[in-house]
Design a protein around this motif. Structure first.
Motif, PDB file in Angstrom:
ATOM      1  N   SER A 147       1.178  -5.461  12.230  1.00 54.54           N
ATOM      2  CA  SER A 147       1.033  -4.224  11.472  1.00 54.54           C
ATOM      3  C   SER A 147       2.210  -4.077  10.518  1.00 54.54           C
ATOM      4  O   SER A 147       3.319  -4.512  10.822  1.00 54.54           O
ATOM      5  CB  SER A 147       0.964  -3.023  12.428  1.00 54.54           C
ATOM      6  N   ARG A 156      -8.860  -7.963  -0.986  1.00 52.33           N
ATOM      7  CA  ARG A 156      -8.509  -8.318   0.399  1.00 52.33           C
ATOM      8  C   ARG A 156      -9.375  -9.487   0.872  1.00 52.33           C
ATOM      9  O   ARG A 156      -9.926  -9.481   1.965  1.00 52.33           O
ATOM     10  CB  ARG A 156      -8.635  -7.106   1.316  1.00 52.33           C
ATOM     11  N   ARG A 175       0.851  -1.191   0.000  1.00 56.33           N
ATOM     12  CA  ARG A 175       0.000   0.000   0.000  1.00 56.33           C
ATOM     13  C   ARG A 175       0.884   1.238   0.000  1.00 56.33           C
ATOM     14  O   ARG A 175       2.015   1.212   0.470  1.00 56.33           O
ATOM     15  CB  ARG A 175      -0.880   0.035   1.250  1.00 56.33           C
ATOM     16  N   THR A 230      -2.824  -8.143   3.291  1.00 50.50           N
ATOM     17  CA  THR A 230      -2.348  -7.088   4.194  1.00 50.50           C
ATOM     18  C   THR A 230      -3.139  -7.155   5.492  1.00 50.50           C
ATOM     19  O   THR A 230      -3.947  -6.286   5.818  1.00 50.50           O
ATOM     20  CB  THR A 230      -2.483  -5.683   3.551  1.00 50.50           C
ATOM     21  N   ASP A 231      -2.899  -8.212   6.229  1.00 53.01           N
ATOM     22  CA  ASP A 231      -3.668  -8.525   7.431  1.00 53.01           C
ATOM     23  C   ASP A 231      -3.176  -7.691   8.612  1.00 53.01           C
ATOM     24  O   ASP A 231      -2.470  -8.171   9.495  1.00 53.01           O
ATOM     25  CB  ASP A 231      -3.529 -10.020   7.729  1.00 53.01           C
ATOM     26  N   ASP A 232      -3.562  -6.403   8.612  1.00 51.05           N
ATOM     27  CA  ASP A 232      -3.091  -5.483   9.640  1.00 51.05           C
ATOM     28  C   ASP A 232      -4.206  -4.970  10.542  1.00 51.05           C
ATOM     29  O   ASP A 232      -4.028  -4.002  11.270  1.00 51.05           O
ATOM     30  CB  ASP A 232      -2.383  -4.288   8.987  1.00 51.05           C
ATOM     31  N   GLY A 233      -5.369  -5.598  10.477  1.00 49.36           N
ATOM     32  CA  GLY A 233      -6.475  -5.186  11.321  1.00 49.36           C
ATOM     33  C   GLY A 233      -7.388  -4.159  10.689  1.00 49.36           C
ATOM     34  O   GLY A 233      -8.370  -3.732  11.296  1.00 49.36           O
ATOM     35  N   SER A 234      -7.091  -3.750   9.458  1.00 51.19           N
ATOM     36  CA  SER A 234      -7.908  -2.727   8.802  1.00 51.19           C
ATOM     37  C   SER A 234      -8.909  -3.324   7.824  1.00 51.19           C
ATOM     38  O   SER A 234      -9.465  -2.622   6.987  1.00 51.19           O
ATOM     39  CB  SER A 234      -7.001  -1.733   8.062  1.00 51.19           C
ATOM     40  N   GLY A 235      -9.138  -4.613   7.904  1.00 46.41           N
ATOM     41  CA  GLY A 235     -10.105  -5.251   7.011  1.00 46.41           C
ATOM     42  C   GLY A 235      -9.554  -6.540   6.439  1.00 46.41           C
ATOM     43  O   GLY A 235      -8.518  -7.032   6.849  1.00 46.41           O
TER      44      GLY A 235
END
Length: 619
Positions: A48, A261, A30, A304-309
């Protein structure tokens, strides 16, 4: 035999290679500021994103584990290739002819072993696909037709046929120049008392590819019921093929997974085909093994498993084996930040069956009607208890409470407490208290890795400055500009940089390398590489970290303004300190005893003041 690849050729390859494209074959990126990107690090597990890529400089750096490098190092680390093999691979991608120290190109026998294995698989692909069109493969084509697939579908997915012979592929590859020693390593052959023979015979062949679209193994489906082998036979572990790190269909799905995602995990090769043809282009399948930790790491990087979806959806058959597979997937849920779901058709059909009998829309509806994995895991096991009895409800609560306790999101956890109370017909407060008292759900569930691991490089710990010090922070920001945008520095700024000295030891050492590179390099092409070449090896990670750090600007105009201002602020601060020191000396100086020294100090003060004035921006 050819010698080493020349430095000039290596530089050409690096300059022509798009680092972002190379990294995105393994990591979803991103935007992280102008000219900078970030994603989840492929070298360690994290919650993150701390992995940054700056394509214009050709460098990546992870602020979590301190791994850093260029496109060559990235491929070497992720693909386990040698240096020369990697350069040759990138040269082929960018159509660059390599030069070697002794002249010419490498002879055939100098091609790296991994490349030879990939070449063998490419030829095997062509062989199997051609065999599928032969008269002897009519039953294989009929099988595909019965499953609802056309010849065009088979071609799209590279499906082939392994002839019913003992050495047809073996002979074909030997004729193409491969030795028995090389072929032994491919996994395409078995070895008996009489030597090698074809491992796959009279089977439908699905090529299993890595994320760079290279075939690294096969999944082979039995076509004859009298075949004594397993229904599905996969390539064994080889230097190329690691089943715990491979997902079938990922080469086709990765861009859709990153964009949407979403990752859909189905059970078989035909299910992947059916899902993609029905419009679910995020579908993949494991290859003869359960969904495990290696697959979790791949999935997290891609979405991109960072907690934003993001979401991972498992589709399983409705039978007992499918339910067990879902429960195994549940064991890894606490390693995934994204929401996880299970999609099971009412009658237990797999995606291929659904598409055959009810069409593409039925497959899409299956995915759309997914159930949260926590709900599926709990309700599946509740069926084992007699909820009409006090003992049964109590046992079910003891089972389910630890699972609910592990739900990270407190709002979701409270929601499941209420849901569980309803499923069990118990008071919400009773269930809430049971969840609070519960211990871990099961020892089989492994704790997640820490989101911010400690730095792995001991040297980095020893040298790392305290950025709470304003001088250290300013010097760091200035070096970020110098390494990333050297062209924005004015002549006066460069002049001031040569006459100043950074105070923080590690930054002073990098400043020394910068000035040496500026003296020795003809221009700023491959600028960071020139600086790292002048710096001690222990500082390599620091240089690349500074070279990829996002600059706080959203446009080219802002980058130029920021670069000018940060350099002016730093150099003006240094000039002010130098002036203060000289003024102090001047006050202590005996001008009558040494008038020339007194005059020299005054002259130096004038020079510094002129430098300071030149650094002031003209707006």
């Amino acid at each position: 035999m050819a010698g080493r690849i020349t430095r000039e050729s290596i530089d050409k390859v690096l300059e022509a290679t798009d680092l972002k494209t190379v990294v995105e074959e393994h990591v979803s990126l991103r935007t992280a500021g102008i000219g900078s990107y970030k994603g989840l690090c492929p070298f360690h597990d994290e919650r993150s994103p701390s992995f940054h890529v700056t394509p214009s400089k050709g460098f990546y750096h992870c602020f979590g584990c301190q791994e850093s490098g260029d496109a060559i190092k990235f491929i070497m680390e992720t693909e386990h290739t040698s240096f020369s093999e990697t350069v040759e691979l990138l040269a082929a991608r960018t159509n660059i002819s390599l030069e070697y120290e002794e002249g010419g190109a490498p002879e055939q026998q100098t091609v790296a072993p991994r490349q030879r294995l990939l070449q063998a698989h490419q030829i095997a692909d062509e062989f199997y696909q051609q065999a599928l069109t032969s008269p002897a493969a009519s039953h294989a084509r009929a099988f595909l037709h019965e499953k609802g697939f056309t010849q065009q579908d088979a071609e799209l997915f590279g499906v082939g046929y392994a002839p019913d012979g003992w050495n047809e592929l073996l002979s074909h590859l030997q004729q193409r120049g491969f030795t028995l020693e090389e072929l032994t390593e491919t996994g395409l052959f078995s070895e008996g008392r009489r030597g090698l023979y074809d491992r796959f015979r009279n089977r439908l062949m699905w090529p299993i590819k890595d994320m760079t679209d290279n075939t690294i193994g096969y999944g082979a489906r039995q076509l004859d019921e009298n075949d004594k082998g397993p229904k599905y036979l996969n390539t064994p572990e080889t230097p190329l093929y690691k089943k715990s790190q491979v997902l079938y269909g990922l080469n086709m799905a990765k861009k859709h997974i990153a964009r949407e995602r979403q990752l859909v995990v189905v059970e078989g090769y035909t299910d992947v085909m059916a899902a993609h043809l029905a419009g679910i282009q995020t579908a993949v399948a494991t290859c003869g093994t359960a969904f495990g930790e290696g697959h979790v790491r791949i999935a997290r990087r891609l979405i991109t498993d960072d907690g934003s979806g993001g979401e991972i959806i498992f589709t399983f058959d409705g039978d007992e084996a499918g339910q067990k597979a879902a429960m195994r997937a549940f064991e890894f849920d606490n390693q995934i930040v994204a929401q996880t779901f299970v999609a099971v058709a009412p009658a237990g059909q797999d995606p291929n069956d659904l598409r055959q009998h009810y069409g593409d829309e039925a497959v899409r509806e299956l995915i759309k009607g997914r159930t949260p994995l926590f709900e599926f895991a709990i309700r599946t096991r509740l069926k084992e208890y007699n909820l009409d009895s006090v003992e049964g409800r109590t046992g079910a609560l003891h089972y389910a409470a630890p699972i609910v306790k592990e739900i990270r999101d407190p709002i979701m956890r409270d929601g499941y407490i209420r849901e569980l109370a309803g499923w069990l017909g118990m008071d919400v407060d009773v269930v809430h208290q049971a969840v609070q008292r519960a211990t871990k759900a099961t020892s089989a569930r492994k704790p997640a890795e820490p989101s911010e691991p400690q730095q792995s490089a001991a040297g980095s710990q020893l040298f790392r400055p305290d950025l709470r010090d304003p001088v250290a922070r300013m010097e760091k920001e200035a070096l970020e500009v110098i390494l990333q945008r050297p062209e924005t520095l004015s002549q006066e700024q460069w002049k001031a940089l040569y006459s100043s000295s950074f105070k923080v030891p590690v930054y002073n050492a990098i400043q020394t390398a910068v000035l040496a590179a500026a003296r020795n390099a003809q221009d700023t092409t491959n600028w960071v590489q020139h600086v790292t070449a002048e710096a001690p090896e222990a500082l390599y990670s620091f240089v690349t970290e500074l070279a990829v750090a996002p600059l706080p600007a959203s446009s080219e105009e802002e980058v130029i303004r920021y670069s000018r201002d940060i350099m002016n602020r730093l150099l003006e601060m240094q000039i002010t300190e130098q002036k203060a020191e000289l003024i102090g000396r001047l006050q202590r100086w005996n001008s009558q005893e040494d008038p020339e020294g007194f005059q020299a100090i005054q002259q130096r003060l004038v020079e510094l003041e002129n430098q300071r004035r030149f650094l002031r921006p003209i707006d």
